[in-house]
Motif scaffolding. Structure first.
Motif, PDB file in Angstrom:
ATOM      1  N   LEU A 126      -5.820   5.701   1.914  1.00  0.00           N
ATOM      2  CA  LEU A 126      -4.568   5.446   1.216  1.00  0.00           C
ATOM      3  C   LEU A 126      -4.701   5.938  -0.226  1.00  0.00           C
ATOM      4  N   PRO A 165       0.825  -1.214   0.000  1.00  0.00           N
ATOM      5  CA  PRO A 165       0.000   0.000   0.000  1.00  0.00           C
ATOM      6  C   PRO A 165       0.856   1.260   0.000  1.00  0.00           C
ATOM      7  N   THR A 199       4.472  -2.737   6.891  1.00  0.00           N
ATOM      8  CA  THR A 199       3.415  -2.621   5.898  1.00  0.00           C
ATOM      9  C   THR A 199       3.086  -3.972   5.274  1.00  0.00           C
ATOM     10  N   TRP A 231       1.088   4.645   1.614  1.00  0.00           N
ATOM     11  CA  TRP A 231       0.569   5.329   2.793  1.00  0.00           C
ATOM     12  C   TRP A 231       0.642   6.837   2.607  1.00  0.00           C
ATOM     13  N   ASP A 232      -0.377   7.542   3.079  1.00  0.00           N
ATOM     14  CA  ASP A 232      -0.452   8.990   2.919  1.00  0.00           C
ATOM     15  C   ASP A 232      -0.082   9.655   4.236  1.00  0.00           C
TER      16      ASP A 232
END
Length: 363
Positions: free
Chosen positions: A174, A28, A153, A30-31
């Motif tokens: 995300l 993923p 993650t 990630w923000d």
């Protein structure tokens, strides 16, 4: 601090691609704040993407990293903040505050988490020249006992799973996925990975522009969308123009520029009037669309108000609250659209999902 990889280190980056490549590893995207953690015993330093330390802003995370990480290591990852089951980048930005008392309060009210996705050093071993597959295995082993708020993650080698994550994980805030070659070494500041982000389009009202830093040409167009009550909200900017096009836009938009005596008619008139007053008095003004913040200190982000009569189609990846998370991309002018029709209702909403469905958050 004495580690085989010492700060500062510029993190390895990713280049944007349209499709998820079959690299054998997808995770993923990630923000949050990209961060490299340097830990030598009780000494912990958090290095940011611009190589400046962020340690003082996240005391609760420093304490958790002391507890959850190996004795001596360098870990690449992302600081994120979860609220209401979703990543909240706006709340994360508020964590960067100059006052120690405010930092302490926010650490208690909105604690952050750390998601690890690469291992640059462990003990006395520099792992940056090792292939990523080896670094990933070492990361999983080193953080096997780590718990909330420190995570490794998730990752998959299966393209169908990666495509499913790309669609579903957006619901938790995300913004896509990252593909990494398993044989790649760690290359600081090089775009050696691949990022795949959502891209959508929206028709927005152009309600102002900022001057380019070089002066005399348009730097960015200010974008607006109407809510259900008919109020125009500032939702972001579009800024990628050639210098020739920037110069053309000055003349093209000139008929729409509002004089100071008409600022009260502008949807953002309170900001425009404050800006005019600031010019006259050199005093401080209330925050306006894109005004100077802790992230843009020293930049002139004042704007030229325009009559909100023109509509532009832009591409964007996702929303953060009621704004575009990143700078939008110009697609075309829409003379066929009425500005009043540019509402939030046109935006695609992602499906519901929570970060707790991705990471083992407590509670």
């Amino acid at each position: 601090m004495d580690l085989p990889v010492m700060p500062p280190v510029a993190p390895m980056l990713a280049k944007a691609v349209k499709e998820i490549p079959d690299t054998g590893h997808v995770e993923p995207k990630w923000d949050g704040f990209r961060t490299i953690v340097f830990k030598d015993g009780d000494e912990v330093e958090l290095g940011s993407r611009n190589e400046k330390p962020m340690t003082r802003y996240f005391p609760e995370l420093v304490e958790a990293l002391r507890r959850e990480l190996p004795e001596r290591c360098v870990v690449d990852g992302e600081i994120v903040l979860v609220q209401g089951g979703r990543l909240d980048f706006d709340a994360l930005q508020q964590r960067i505050h100059p006052a120690a008392s405010r930092v302490k309060l926010l650490a208690e009210e909105t604690p952050a988490s750390f998601v690890a996705f690469d291992l640059l050093a462990l003990g006395d071993d520099d792992l940056t020249d090792a292939p990523f597959a080896e670094r990933r295995r070492a990361l999983e082993e080193a953080l096997a006992e780590a718990s909330d708020p420190v995570f490794v993650t998730p990752a998959t080698a299966d393209l169908e799973t990666a495509r499913d994550w790309f669609e579903r994980f957006e619901g938790a805030g995300l913004d896509g996925v990252v593909a990494k070659p398993l044989d790649g070494v760690y290359l600081p500041d090089k775009r050696s990975m691949f990022k795949i982000k959502h891209e959508r389009t929206a028709d927005c009202v152009v309600a102002g522009y900022r001057w380019h830093k070089s002066g005399g040409v348009v730097g960015s167009l200010l974008l607006g969308l109407y809510d259900d009550d008919g109020r125009l909200h500032h939702v972001g900017v579009v800024a990628a123009f050639s210098m020739a096009r920037r110069a053309e836009l000055v003349a093209e938009l000139a008929p729409l520029v509002l004089p100071d005596d008409e600022l009260a008619t502008h949807p953002w008139g309170e900001w425009a009037e404050a800006q005019a007053a600031e010019r006259a008095s050199s005093a401080g003004a209330t925050r306006m669309p894109g005004a100077v913040s802790r992230w843009s200190a020293g930049k002139d982000l004042s704007f030229v108000p325009l009559r909100p009569d023109r509509v532009v189609e832009v591409a964007y990846d996702h929303m953060e609250g009621d704004r575009f998370r990143h700078t939008a991309q110009f697609r075309r002018w829409r003379p066929d659209r009425e500005p009043s029709s540019c509402t939030y209702a046109q935006l695609e909403a992602p499906g519901a999902l929570e970060v707790g469905d991705i990471l083992p958050l407590r509670g």
